[in-house]
Write a protein that holds these residues in place. Sequence first.
Motif, PDB file in Angstrom:
ATOM      1  N   ASP A 342       0.835  -1.190   0.000  1.00 14.25           N
ATOM      2  CA  ASP A 342       0.000   0.000   0.000  1.00 14.25           C
ATOM      3  C   ASP A 342       0.883   1.259   0.000  1.00 14.25           C
ATOM      4  N   PRO A 343       0.805   2.135  -1.037  1.00 17.57           N
ATOM      5  CA  PRO A 343      -0.091   2.074  -2.195  1.00 17.57           C
ATOM      6  C   PRO A 343       0.558   1.358  -3.365  1.00 17.57           C
ATOM      7  N   ALA A 344      -0.044   0.243  -3.778  1.00 15.10           N
ATOM      8  CA  ALA A 344       0.510  -0.533  -4.875  1.00 15.10           C
ATOM      9  C   ALA A 344       0.206   0.089  -6.233  1.00 15.10           C
ATOM     10  N   ASN A 345      -0.737   1.031  -6.269  1.00 13.91           N
ATOM     11  CA  ASN A 345      -1.171   1.604  -7.545  1.00 13.91           C
ATOM     12  C   ASN A 345      -0.352   2.818  -7.977  1.00 13.91           C
ATOM     13  N   GLU A 346       0.629   3.239  -7.169  1.00 11.41           N
ATOM     14  CA  GLU A 346       1.402   4.438  -7.491  1.00 11.41           C
ATOM     15  C   GLU A 346       2.794   4.049  -7.998  1.00 11.41           C
ATOM     16  N   PRO A 347       3.107   4.319  -9.273  1.00  6.76           N
ATOM     17  CA  PRO A 347       4.410   3.951  -9.832  1.00  6.76           C
ATOM     18  C   PRO A 347       5.488   4.968  -9.471  1.00  6.76           C
ATOM     19  N   THR A 348       5.825   5.020  -8.182  1.00  9.60           N
ATOM     20  CA  THR A 348       6.819   5.972  -7.689  1.00  9.60           C
ATOM     21  C   THR A 348       7.870   5.240  -6.872  1.00  9.60           C
ATOM     22  N   ASP A 349       8.869   5.989  -6.395  1.00  5.61           N
ATOM     23  CA  ASP A 349       9.928   5.391  -5.588  1.00  5.61           C
ATOM     24  C   ASP A 349       9.404   4.846  -4.265  1.00  5.61           C
ATOM     25  N   GLU A 350       8.292   5.405  -3.779  1.00  2.67           N
ATOM     26  CA  GLU A 350       7.723   4.962  -2.514  1.00  2.67           C
ATOM     27  C   GLU A 350       6.377   4.267  -2.704  1.00  2.67           C
ATOM     28  N   GLY A 351       6.082   3.879  -3.919  1.00  6.30           N
ATOM     29  CA  GLY A 351       4.830   3.200  -4.222  1.00  6.30           C
ATOM     30  C   GLY A 351       5.074   1.990  -5.103  1.00  6.30           C
ATOM     31  N   GLY A 352       3.990   1.470  -5.659  1.00  3.70           N
ATOM     32  CA  GLY A 352       4.097   0.295  -6.500  1.00  3.70           C
ATOM     33  C   GLY A 352       4.111  -0.989  -5.704  1.00  3.70           C
ATOM     34  N   ILE A 353       4.156  -2.070  -6.412  1.00  2.10           N
ATOM     35  CA  ILE A 353       4.032  -3.381  -5.761  1.00  2.10           C
ATOM     36  C   ILE A 353       5.195  -3.677  -4.826  1.00  2.10           C
ATOM     37  N   PHE A 354       6.408  -3.283  -5.224  1.00  2.00           N
ATOM     38  CA  PHE A 354       7.578  -3.688  -4.446  1.00  2.00           C
ATOM     39  C   PHE A 354       8.231  -2.544  -3.668  1.00  2.00           C
ATOM     40  N   ASN A 355       7.950  -1.294  -4.031  1.00  2.65           N
ATOM     41  CA  ASN A 355       8.545  -0.161  -3.317  1.00  2.65           C
ATOM     42  C   ASN A 355       7.673   0.364  -2.187  1.00  2.65           C
ATOM     43  N   ALA A 356       6.389   0.101  -2.249  1.00  2.96           N
ATOM     44  CA  ALA A 356       5.460   0.612  -1.245  1.00  2.96           C
ATOM     45  C   ALA A 356       5.608  -0.166   0.067  1.00  2.96           C
ATOM     46  N   PRO A 357       5.145   0.400   1.179  1.00  8.05           N
ATOM     47  CA  PRO A 357       5.071  -0.388   2.418  1.00  8.05           C
ATOM     48  C   PRO A 357       4.320  -1.694   2.167  1.00  8.05           C
ATOM     49  N   TYR A 358       4.811  -2.782   2.731  1.00  9.31           N
ATOM     50  CA  TYR A 358       4.241  -4.087   2.409  1.00  9.31           C
ATOM     51  C   TYR A 358       4.201  -4.980   3.639  1.00  9.31           C
ATOM     52  N   GLY A 359       3.454  -6.059   3.483  1.00  8.35           N
ATOM     53  CA  GLY A 359       3.411  -7.108   4.490  1.00  8.35           C
ATOM     54  C   GLY A 359       3.362  -8.461   3.815  1.00  8.35           C
ATOM     55  N   ALA A 360       4.137  -9.407   4.310  1.00  5.69           N
ATOM     56  CA  ALA A 360       4.140 -10.776   3.798  1.00  5.69           C
ATOM     57  C   ALA A 360       3.616 -11.699   4.895  1.00  5.69           C
TER      58      ALA A 360
END
Length: 546
Positions: A342-360
């Motif tokens: 989250d936010p996975a929908n933003e293609p930025t340095d702090e967004g996107g699928i792998f750059n955004a805050p995440y949880g596994a």
Amino acid sequence: MPIKLGQIYLATSTLFATSIISNSTTVLAQINLEKINQQRDYATLNLTNRHKLEITVQETEQITQVHRLRDVSPKDWSYEALRSLAERYGCITGFPDQIYQGNQPLSRYEFAAGFNSCLEKIESLISSSNRVNREDIEIINRLAQDFSQEIAVLSSKVDNLDSRFTLINDHQFSTTSILTGEAVFGLGSVLTGSKDDGESNIERVPFLGNQVTLELATSFTGEDELSIELEAANLPDLADVTATFQGELSFSGSNDNNLELDLVAYTFLLGDNLEIIIGATGLAADDIAETINFFEGDNGADGAISNFGGLNPIYETSGDAGLGMIYELGETIEISAGYLADPANEPTDEGGIFNAPYGAIAQVIVSPSDRLNLAFTYIHSRDQSDTDTGSDLANLQSFTEDEFDEAVPTVSDSYGVEFSYELSDFLVIGGWGGLSKVTTLSTLSGEIERGTQDVWNWALTLAFPDLGKEGNLGGIVIGAEPWVTNSSIDNLGEDEEISLHLEAFYQYRLSGNIAITPGIVWITAPSNNDQSDDLVIGVIRTTLAF
């Protein structure tokens, strides 16, 4: 041996009793079933506008040997009649599990329909052979005359039902989608409590608000589901008033009653045991890993009245968009795993699928018996360590944002153990324990030190299903919301006291669609500070499902 009148009456009566069980209306068997199969083989078709029709389709099979029926014994007084009618005329039907259910009561209309079914079979035999003797034909003619009025009424009902079904088919909402909804009316107030080290009392002003959720469930194959949820709400976040996340309500939150997209997720099966979940927005860890808590509710509309009482808070550390899988390994083990950003929908340095805050997320559920479930949970997250429950220090990112105007970057590893044990049909005991190790990744320009927190929480729950009435639920939660027991971040420290969470509620179901839930939440030493008076919150939640 000729078939006697009493035998025909008995056999045709019990025949139609099974027909009633396999169909929700006495004449469904004469409707074109292809129309029903076009509706994704749904077992139930509902129309809630001017007309409502519920149809249940259940397979039956023709019985030619009565000994195949498990609930019919040669010692039964009706055995010979059933055997004769089944073997000679073949107009008895049973269920796929080889039961007959011959003790079902029936009306004259039901008997007439059953008799008409046998009549058609016997007429077919008459036209093709001489197997029917004259005495049987006389009995049949007499019965046909006695029940001619009922048979005529049934024929009219068939025509009427077919017309109604055609109307429904032409005016239905969708051939693939079902629209449901819930409306929550929340009435509550802080009953007692203080903040700022006990120097100021918390305002005790009653509030009334709402939460409305609409869900559109769509299936394209019968083994998949596209879920779309819309939500509008104007209920307060009590943390803004109480100055602590402790005791926050499960149905709190406001978007000023603007209808907003809350969830888009698609679930489908791969093989018999693997379920895949893809979420574009609103997907949470507990949508992938089952919490096995009896009090977990849907958007706070049912179950526990507090955030903490519904599930182990470690599930709250991950969310929004991503992928999940659930695999059933036999009947006793379920394995789930997922990745959410989250936010996975933003293609930025702090967004996107792998750059955004995440949880596994990874979890294993073991079910040694039908009544006992054990879950072992692990969640690794980056910049998603806050749970919005527990003490201020236990929500480190929001704490540093309030104190230093910047949320500290974190990485966390959370471990949970959950259990649920059904002692009886009316008592379920459950609980959990959780540990999160939260490590800071920055000093915020020297404002704090780098280090790691140990954040613990635990709970014991008692559920009383069907308390006082079927569908009711009584609940008690005793536990401690997340608090910091150890910290190497020296200038932030640890929580001084242990704060207990005590909760009790009673969900009373007025009908299948309306439930009223009064409840109380009691927090000792709010904000883990024994200088503050205990916080007590009372609520009455009314839920209307449609």
